[in-house]
Motif scaffolding. Structure first.
Motif, mmCIF file in Angstrom:
data_model
loop_
_atom_site.group_PDB
_atom_site.id
_atom_site.type_symbol
_atom_site.label_atom_id
_atom_site.label_comp_id
_atom_site.label_asym_id
_atom_site.label_seq_id
_atom_site.Cartn_x
_atom_site.Cartn_y
_atom_site.Cartn_z
ATOM 1 N N GLY A 72 0.789 -1.597 -0.096
ATOM 2 C CA GLY A 72 -0.180 0.211 -0.283
ATOM 3 C C GLY A 72 0.028 1.202 0.411
ATOM 4 O O GLY A 72 0.185 2.232 0.072
ATOM 5 N N GLY B 176 -3.434 -3.537 -0.308
ATOM 6 C CA GLY B 176 -3.781 -1.989 0.615
ATOM 7 C C GLY B 176 -5.389 -1.008 0.374
ATOM 8 O O GLY B 176 -5.506 -0.601 1.066
ATOM 9 N N GLY C 158 -0.950 -4.201 4.253
ATOM 10 C CA GLY C 158 -1.454 -3.283 3.125
ATOM 11 C C GLY C 158 -2.320 -2.115 4.059
ATOM 12 O O GLY C 158 -2.105 -1.016 3.328
ATOM 13 N N TRP C 159 -2.924 -2.936 4.837
ATOM 14 C CA TRP C 159 -3.726 -1.856 5.441
ATOM 15 C C TRP C 159 -3.409 -1.513 6.687
ATOM 16 O O TRP C 159 -3.259 0.534 6.491
ATOM 17 C CB TRP C 159 -4.178 -2.843 7.409
ATOM 18 N N TYR D 213 -1.188 1.617 3.519
ATOM 19 C CA TYR D 213 -1.500 2.589 2.706
ATOM 20 C C TYR D 213 -2.601 4.063 3.540
ATOM 21 O O TYR D 213 -2.185 4.875 3.197
ATOM 22 C CB TYR D 213 -3.178 1.708 1.913
#
Length: 264
Positions: free
Chosen positions: A49, A174, A200-201, A204
């Motif tokens: 992300g 993300g 990716g949480w 991003y």
């Protein structure tokens, strides 16, 4: 095992090594180096992300950061066999994370929790969310109806996850965080003051300019690169899927105690 109560630093270090959350971890050296190379070659599946541009196009630079911040073997000629996470660096990361959680509690901040590794870290995030709610924080509730090409963005036990085929889904993407933040904006709701996540949480959210902290494995270098650049506030090195999620309980107890989020 098990450790009752809150472990000391020394007890936690010993526990991390015995359960292979750190120390000699299950991820082999060849997998680590392959991921570092793919990130350096611009494979966005390994950017988690983030927008890394061409700043990390040399895989040896990636390895150097991972040796410094995670404790993997720093020898570029070491290509096969066991690799390591330094448990002292894991606890150092937990201490940095605890300081940010303490700040969130003191400011009664809005906090969003999310995981791309629900099989390992869901309960770590759940327990942290519960402690922050008790301290007066608002735990962000995500909008309904969010989805990505991989599946639906759902929330269980205060933790946002990706759901696919009635199963909680492991993802490095993300896009679920993008969908969540976009959904909040469309609903006219404020974005979180802090994101506590992984994969990716976390990446991003950090790239979006939010305070973001999280956990990452030794074969997921992007979050450590982001921490080294100051984009991500904290990346805690650990094996993010050991044989039992209960192995993370002493780590969570240490984290919450260090953050002042446990009852005396």
């Amino acid at each position: 095992m098990p450790i009752s109560g809150t472990p000391s630093r020394a007890q936690l270090v010993d526990h991390l090594v015995r359960t292979r959350i750190a120390g000699d971890v299950a991820t082999p050296r060849e997998n680590n180096l392959s991921h570092y190379r793919l990130l350096a070659n611009g494979d966005r599946n390994f950017w988690l992300g983030l927008e890394l541009g061409d700043r990390w196009a040399d895989e040896q630079d990636v390895l150097a950061v991972m040796a410094e911040r995670v404790g993997v073997n720093d020898d570029p000629e070491y290509r096969f066999g066991q690799d390591t996470i330094d448990p002292e660096l894991t606890v150092d990361g937990l201490d940095r994370l605890a300081a940010r959680l303490r700040k969130a509690a003191e400011g009664r901040e809005r906090v969003l929790f999310a995981t791309g590794h629900p099989g390992g870290l869901l309960d770590v995030h759940r327990a942290t969310a519960a402690a922050l709610r008790t301290a007066g924080c608002e735990i962000v509730v995500i909008p309904d109806g969010l989805q990505t090409d991989e599946g639906y963005v759902m929330q269980f036990a205060d933790v946002a996850v990706l759901e696919h085929g009635a199963t909680l889904w492991h993802t490095h993407s993300g896009e679920p965080m993008r969908a969540t933040l976009t959904g909040l904006e469309r609903a006219g709701r404020p974005l979180p003051d802090l994101v506590v996540a992984d994969h990716g949480w976390a990446g991003y959210a950090a790239q979006h300019g939010l305070d973001s902290v999280g956990y990452a494995d030794c074969n997921d270098p992007a979050l450590f690169l982001a921490e080294s650049e100051g984009t991500l506030q904290v990346a805690v090195p650990l094996d993010d899927h050991v044989v039992s999620p209960r192995h993370y309980d002493p780590m969570t107890a240490y984290l919450l105690a260090a953050a002042g989020l446990t009852e005396d």
